[in-house]
Design a protein around this motif. Structure first.
Motif, PDB file in Angstrom:
ATOM      1  N   ALA A  40       0.817  -1.225   0.000  1.00  0.00           N
ATOM      2  CA  ALA A  40       0.000   0.000   0.000  1.00  0.00           C
ATOM      3  C   ALA A  40       0.847   1.270   0.000  1.00  0.00           C
ATOM      4  O   ALA A  40       0.590   2.204  -0.750  1.00  0.00           O
ATOM      5  CB  ALA A  40      -0.956  -0.011   1.184  1.00  0.00           C
ATOM      6  N   ARG A  41       1.923   1.268   0.803  1.00  0.00           N
ATOM      7  CA  ARG A  41       2.693   2.513   0.882  1.00  0.00           C
ATOM      8  C   ARG A  41       3.476   2.800  -0.393  1.00  0.00           C
ATOM      9  O   ARG A  41       3.965   3.899  -0.594  1.00  0.00           O
ATOM     10  CB  ARG A  41       3.601   2.519   2.113  1.00  0.00           C
ATOM     11  N   ARG A 175      -5.447   7.412  -6.282  1.00  0.00           N
ATOM     12  CA  ARG A 175      -4.230   7.983  -5.711  1.00  0.00           C
ATOM     13  C   ARG A 175      -4.238   9.503  -5.859  1.00  0.00           C
ATOM     14  O   ARG A 175      -3.923  10.227  -4.920  1.00  0.00           O
ATOM     15  CB  ARG A 175      -3.026   7.386  -6.440  1.00  0.00           C
ATOM     16  N   PRO A 180      -6.837   5.588  -0.515  1.00  0.00           N
ATOM     17  CA  PRO A 180      -5.833   4.529  -0.334  1.00  0.00           C
ATOM     18  C   PRO A 180      -5.787   3.502  -1.482  1.00  0.00           C
ATOM     19  O   PRO A 180      -6.737   3.390  -2.259  1.00  0.00           O
ATOM     20  CB  PRO A 180      -6.259   3.838   0.963  1.00  0.00           C
TER      21      PRO A 180
END
Ligand code: KG4
Ligand code: ZN
Length: 348
Positions: A40-41, A175, A180
């Motif tokens: 995710a990051r 994004r 998220p």
């Protein structure tokens, strides 16, 4: 029925470690371990991270599937595995595990195509697939229209994306709206309180000229750029962004093109059933619009429940089970993991 073969399917083409167990068309277990949070990051799947996560998750996921199905590995009649397409290192983990099981248990091994598995999974929910069926597969990695005459050997591509996949467009637009990863479910949710006609975003490859060459193809990169420009312009002019309106208008543009082309493709071949699979098939607007447009042409729509649309092992087991039922020859034990396996290669 107890005399139908028990098939175990393994899926590791992207970021989900899936182990499914089916008997015929009956789903007995669908264990999935996802590494999505680890990616995710980074805003997208990191292949090395995915491969390592598959290694760690494989045995626990196998154990969990067997426990849920109430079987021992030795009860399994055949092993199926995603041979491709997908991330090379990720595929390799599943293929190696499947070979080890096939060898240790002395059971036949079927290396199958990930895309065809997305189609076959619907049999677990809605029974035998109509033949022919027009399959629209929409996910983070693919957007294609397929004519399926026999899921174990007859899959003909009619069209595909020429740039971004539909899910990729959802993820990229999410994004830039500050939502998220993965963005699809967030856009879907956010769009519910937005106005889908607030902004008239472009519909890729739908002009008369484009239709001549790309009647059944998709393009989502222009749409993504249009959303980015719109947001930039609003911000430059000091206006606040109504995220729900942007999400709803973007989603409407994607669903409009997908459903229009799917119905056109089915009608053009006289096909009376459309099946929608892949992660984006979980989209609530896509489901409703597809139903409406197909019904207007006398076409039926089948969409598996959301959990079966995203990557999982049950879909691989479903296709493996069909291979066994139709007497297809098992794969060799030196079966490759092929990251760019063509959709026409249903069984490797
Ligand atoms: O099939 P999938 O799990 O993995 C592959 O890409 O093969 O699909 C994941 C994709 C992601 O891009 C995600 O954003 C999208 O499916 N997705 C959705 C929804 N749920 C998942 N897109 C739109 N609406 C949704 N509800
Ligand atoms: Zn997939």
């Amino acid at each position: 029925m107890a005399d139908e073969p028990l098939v175990l399917g393994i899926e590791t083409s992207c970021d989900e470690t899936g182990v499914g167990i089916v008997r015929g068309h009956t789903l007995l277990a669908d264990a999935v371990a996802s590494s999505v949070e680890e990616h995710a990051r980074f805003g997208g799947v990191v292949p090395e991270v995915a491969s390592r996560a598959h290694l760690e998750a494989m045995v626990p996921t196998l154990d969990r599937a067997c426990e849920t199905a109430g079987i021992a590995l030795s009860d399994v009649d055949a092993i199926a595995v995603t041979s491709g397409p997908g991330l090379a290192g990720a595929l390799l983990v599943g293929v190696a595990a499947a070979k080890a099981l096939a060898l240790a248990l002395d059971k036949p091994l079927y290396g199958v195509n990930h895309l065809a598995s997305h189609v076959a999974v619907d049999q677990l929910e809605h029974g035998p697939l109509p033949e022919p069926v027009l399959a629209m597969l929409v996910s983070g990695g693919h957007s294609s229209l397929l004519e399926v005459t026999d899921i174990t050997e007859g899959v003909t591509p009619m069209g595909a994306t020429i740039d971004d996949a539909a899910g990729e467009a959802f993820d990229k637009v999410a994004r830039l709206l500050g939502l998220p990863f993965p963005g699809g479910p967030h856009i879907d949710r956010t769009a519910r309180s937005g106005n889908s006609v607030a902004i008239d975003f472009p519909r890729g490859l739908t002009s008369r000229r484009d239709l001549e060459r790309h009647r059944f193809d998709f393009s989502f990169s222009g749409l993504k750029t249009a959303v980015a420009r719109w947001v930039e312009t609003e911000q430059r002019n000091g206006r606040s962004i109504d995220v729900a309106d942007v999400a709803a208008s973007f989603q409407e543009a994607v669903c409009d093109v997908l459903t229009r082309k799917a119905v056109d493709a089915a009608s053009s071949r006289g096909i009376e059933d459309i099946m929608i699979g892949g992660g984006v098939a979980a989209n609530s607007r896509l489901r409703v619009m597809a139903e409406e447009r197909a019904a207007a042409k006398g076409i039926r729509v089948r969409v598996p429940r959301p959990g079966l649309c995203t990557d999982n092992g049950a879909m691989v087991a479903a296709l493996g089970s069909e291979m066994v039922a139709r007497g297809r020859r098992p794969s060799a034990l030196d079966l490759p993991a092929d990251s760019s396996l063509p959709v026409t290669d249903v069984l490797v």
